[in-house]
Write a protein that holds these residues in place. Structure first.
Motif, mmCIF file in Angstrom:
data_model
loop_
_atom_site.group_PDB
_atom_site.id
_atom_site.type_symbol
_atom_site.label_atom_id
_atom_site.label_comp_id
_atom_site.label_asym_id
_atom_site.label_seq_id
_atom_site.Cartn_x
_atom_site.Cartn_y
_atom_site.Cartn_z
ATOM 1 N N VAL A 221 52.263 28.817 35.043
ATOM 2 C CA VAL A 221 52.612 30.213 34.767
ATOM 3 C C VAL A 221 52.166 31.081 35.944
ATOM 4 N N GLY A 222 53.096 31.863 36.515
ATOM 5 C CA GLY A 222 52.778 32.805 37.589
ATOM 6 C C GLY A 222 52.844 34.223 37.053
ATOM 7 N N LEU A 223 51.785 35.010 37.291
ATOM 8 C CA LEU A 223 51.675 36.334 36.685
ATOM 9 C C LEU A 223 51.492 37.450 37.706
ATOM 10 N N ASN A 224 52.036 38.604 37.376
ATOM 11 C CA ASN A 224 51.759 39.829 38.120
ATOM 12 C C ASN A 224 50.414 40.344 37.592
ATOM 13 N N LEU A 225 49.345 39.890 38.218
ATOM 14 C CA LEU A 225 47.981 40.167 37.763
ATOM 15 C C LEU A 225 47.160 40.471 39.017
ATOM 16 N N VAL A 226 47.162 41.740 39.401
ATOM 17 C CA VAL A 226 46.585 42.118 40.691
ATOM 18 C C VAL A 226 45.211 42.757 40.522
ATOM 19 N N GLY A 227 44.455 42.801 41.620
ATOM 20 C CA GLY A 227 43.213 43.562 41.656
ATOM 21 C C GLY A 227 43.514 44.962 42.156
ATOM 22 N N GLY A 228 42.569 45.535 42.877
ATOM 23 C CA GLY A 228 42.810 46.833 43.508
ATOM 24 C C GLY A 228 42.783 47.988 42.529
ATOM 25 N N ARG A 229 43.463 49.067 42.902
ATOM 26 C CA ARG A 229 43.336 50.289 42.104
ATOM 27 C C ARG A 229 44.343 50.332 40.956
ATOM 28 N N VAL A 230 43.955 51.026 39.926
ATOM 29 C CA VAL A 230 44.846 51.234 38.786
ATOM 30 C C VAL A 230 45.646 52.503 39.073
ATOM 31 N N HIS A 231 46.884 52.345 39.545
ATOM 32 C CA HIS A 231 47.655 53.540 39.914
ATOM 33 C C HIS A 231 48.340 54.177 38.724
ATOM 34 N N ASP A 232 48.416 53.435 37.603
ATOM 35 C CA ASP A 232 49.036 53.959 36.390
ATOM 36 C C ASP A 232 48.387 53.229 35.220
ATOM 37 N N GLY B 4 47.340 33.787 39.341
ATOM 38 C CA GLY B 4 47.180 35.232 39.332
ATOM 39 C C GLY B 4 46.528 35.638 40.640
ATOM 40 N N HIS B 5 46.677 36.889 41.023
ATOM 41 C CA HIS B 5 46.032 37.308 42.267
ATOM 42 C C HIS B 5 44.576 37.707 42.054
ATOM 43 N N ALA B 6 44.297 38.375 40.947
ATOM 44 C CA ALA B 6 43.032 39.106 40.792
ATOM 45 C C ALA B 6 41.821 38.230 40.516
ATOM 46 N N ASN B 7 40.721 38.613 41.156
ATOM 47 C CA ASN B 7 39.400 38.127 40.752
ATOM 48 C C ASN B 7 38.949 39.041 39.610
ATOM 49 N N MET B 8 39.113 38.564 38.390
ATOM 50 C CA MET B 8 38.890 39.420 37.226
ATOM 51 C C MET B 8 37.415 39.592 36.877
ATOM 52 N N ASN B 9 36.551 38.850 37.574
ATOM 53 C CA ASN B 9 35.127 38.910 37.248
ATOM 54 C C ASN B 9 34.378 39.990 38.020
ATOM 55 N N ASN B 10 35.037 40.581 39.016
ATOM 56 C CA ASN B 10 34.385 41.650 39.786
ATOM 57 C C ASN B 10 34.160 42.896 38.933
ATOM 58 N N VAL B 11 35.209 43.295 38.227
ATOM 59 C CA VAL B 11 35.122 44.473 37.341
ATOM 60 C C VAL B 11 35.725 44.063 35.996
ATOM 61 N N PRO B 12 34.952 43.324 35.173
ATOM 62 C CA PRO B 12 35.525 42.717 33.966
ATOM 63 C C PRO B 12 36.217 43.704 33.027
ATOM 64 N N ALA C 127 42.154 43.827 28.865
ATOM 65 C CA ALA C 127 43.450 43.748 28.171
ATOM 66 C C ALA C 127 44.121 42.387 28.370
ATOM 67 N N PHE C 128 43.827 41.720 29.489
ATOM 68 C CA PHE C 128 44.354 40.365 29.709
ATOM 69 C C PHE C 128 43.364 39.299 29.253
ATOM 70 N N VAL C 129 42.119 39.442 29.680
ATOM 71 C CA VAL C 129 41.126 38.371 29.493
ATOM 72 C C VAL C 129 40.907 38.044 28.020
ATOM 73 N N GLU C 130 40.866 39.064 27.197
ATOM 74 C CA GLU C 130 40.664 38.846 25.758
ATOM 75 C C GLU C 130 41.730 37.910 25.190
ATOM 76 N N GLY C 131 42.997 38.225 25.497
ATOM 77 C CA GLY C 131 44.103 37.406 25.011
ATOM 78 C C GLY C 131 44.123 36.018 25.653
ATOM 79 N N PHE C 132 43.827 35.961 26.943
ATOM 80 C CA PHE C 132 43.817 34.687 27.687
ATOM 81 C C PHE C 132 42.755 33.757 27.119
ATOM 82 N N ARG C 133 41.579 34.303 26.868
ATOM 83 C CA ARG C 133 40.491 33.478 26.320
ATOM 84 C C ARG C 133 40.816 32.986 24.909
#
Length: 259
Positions: free
Chosen positions: A135-146, A179-187, A192-198
Motif C-alpha cells: 500500500v502506497g499512501l499520501n502521508l507526508v511530514g512537514g507543515r499542515v497547510h490545511d 509512507g513519507h512521514a516519520n510519524m514519531n517526531n510529532v505523534p 488521525a492515521f496512527v490510531e486507525g493503523f494500529r
C-alpha cells in the motif's frame, strides 16, 4: 513447481529524499544505471521528497525527476513528500505539478501488478502479490497547510488500509505500507492515521513493514505497542535499499543493510 515459484521472496528497491543537489542527480543516475544491470528487484519505490525544502517548487524540478526516474528499467512507484507539496509556498500549484509529472508514474512501464487506486484519493495505490499486500499512501511530514484536509486524508488512509485487510485478511501473510512521514517526531500530528493503523495491525496480527523517508538516516525499530509493525526509515541520497519479503520466515522483511 508452481509452489516453488509462489514461495519465492519478493524483492524490491527503495529510495527517498533524493535528489537534493546536482551532485546527487549524477549519483542517482549512476545508481539507476547499475541497478538496471544487476538488480534482482521487481520494482522501485520512491518514498517522497524529490528536492530540498529550501529550493522553490519550480516545474523544471518535477519534470527532471520524472525523466530521471523513467531511466529505470523497472517500474517506479512514487508517493508525495512534503518538500514538493505542502511545504511549498503554493501547495495547490505544487500538487498540480506533482500530478502532472509524477502521478501514476508506474504506468510508464509494462504492467507488473494489478494496481488498485483509492477512490477519491487516486495517488494512493495498492496491490497484492504472493499473499503480501503493498500500500502506497499520501502521508507526508512537514507543515499542515490545511488542517481539515490533513485530518480527512489521514483518516481516509487508515480506513483504506482497514478495508483492504478486511477484504483479503484470510489469504494475506504480510503487509508493506509506503509512507513519507516519520510519524514519531510529532505523534499528535499523525494521530488521525496512527490510531486507525494500529487498530488494523492489532486485528491483522501478521507482519507489517512501514517503510518511510523523511528523516534522512537509517532507522529500524518497532515504535508502537503493536510489535508486528516494523518501521524502517531509509537513508537520504542515491543509495538504493534492497528489501526482500520472504513469508517463509518468521520475520519476513530482510534488508541489504546492517541494523
Amino acid at each position: 513447481y508452481s509452489c516453488q515459484i509462489y514461495d519465492k521472496p519478493i524483492v524490491f528497491s527503495a529510495i527517498g529524499d533524493v535528489p537534493y543537489s546536482e551532485e546527487v542527480v549524477k549519483e542517482l543516475d549512476k545508481s539507476i544505471a547499475e541497478h538496471n544491470k544487476s538488480s534482482e528487484s521487481s520494482f522501485i519505490i520512491h518514498l517522497g521528497d524529490i528536492k530540498p525544502g529550501s529550493k522553490p517548487c519550480e516545474e523544471q524540478i518535477y519534470r527532471d525527476v520524472s525523466n530521471q526516474l523513467k531511466k529505470s528499467n523497472l517500474p517506479v512507484y512514487i508517493i508525495p513528500g512534503d518538500n514538493e507539496w505542502n511545504d511549498c509556498s503554493n501547495p495547490n500549484q505544487a500538487f498540480s505539478l506533482w500530478t502532472k509529472y509524477l502521478y501514476h508514474l508506474n504506468e510508464n512501464w509494462d504492467k507488473i501488478h494489478e494496481v488498485a487506486y483509492q477512490p477519491n484519493r487516486t495517488e494512493n495505490f495498492s496491490w497484492i502479490e504472493r499473499d503480501v499486500v503493498f500500500v502506497g499512501l499520501n502521508l507526508v511530514g512537514g507543515r499542515v497547510h490545511d488542517s481539515l484536509e490533513w485530518k480527512e486524508r489521514l483518516e481516509a488512509n487508515a480506513k483504506w488500509i482497514g478495508q483492504i485487510v478486511k477484504q483479503n485478511s484470510s489469504s494475506l501473510k504480510a503487509m508493506v505500507v509506503f509512507g513519507h512521514a516519520n510519524m514519531n517526531n510529532v505523534p499528535e500530528k499523525f494521530e488521525a492515521f496512527v490510531e486507525g493503523f494500529r487498530a488494523v495491525a492489532k486485528s491483522f496480527d501478521k507482519p507489517i513493514l512501514y517503510l518511510q523517508g523523511d528523516g534522512h538516516h537509517w532507522i529500524k525499530d518497532r515504535p508502537w505497542i503493536e510489535q508486528n509493525i516494523l518501521r524502517v526509515q531509509v537513508d537520504v541520497g542515491a543509495n538504493i535499499l534492497k528489501v526482500k519479503v520472504d513469508t517463509n520466515l518468521e520475520d519476513p522483511f530482510v534488508f541489504n543493510k546492517a541494523d
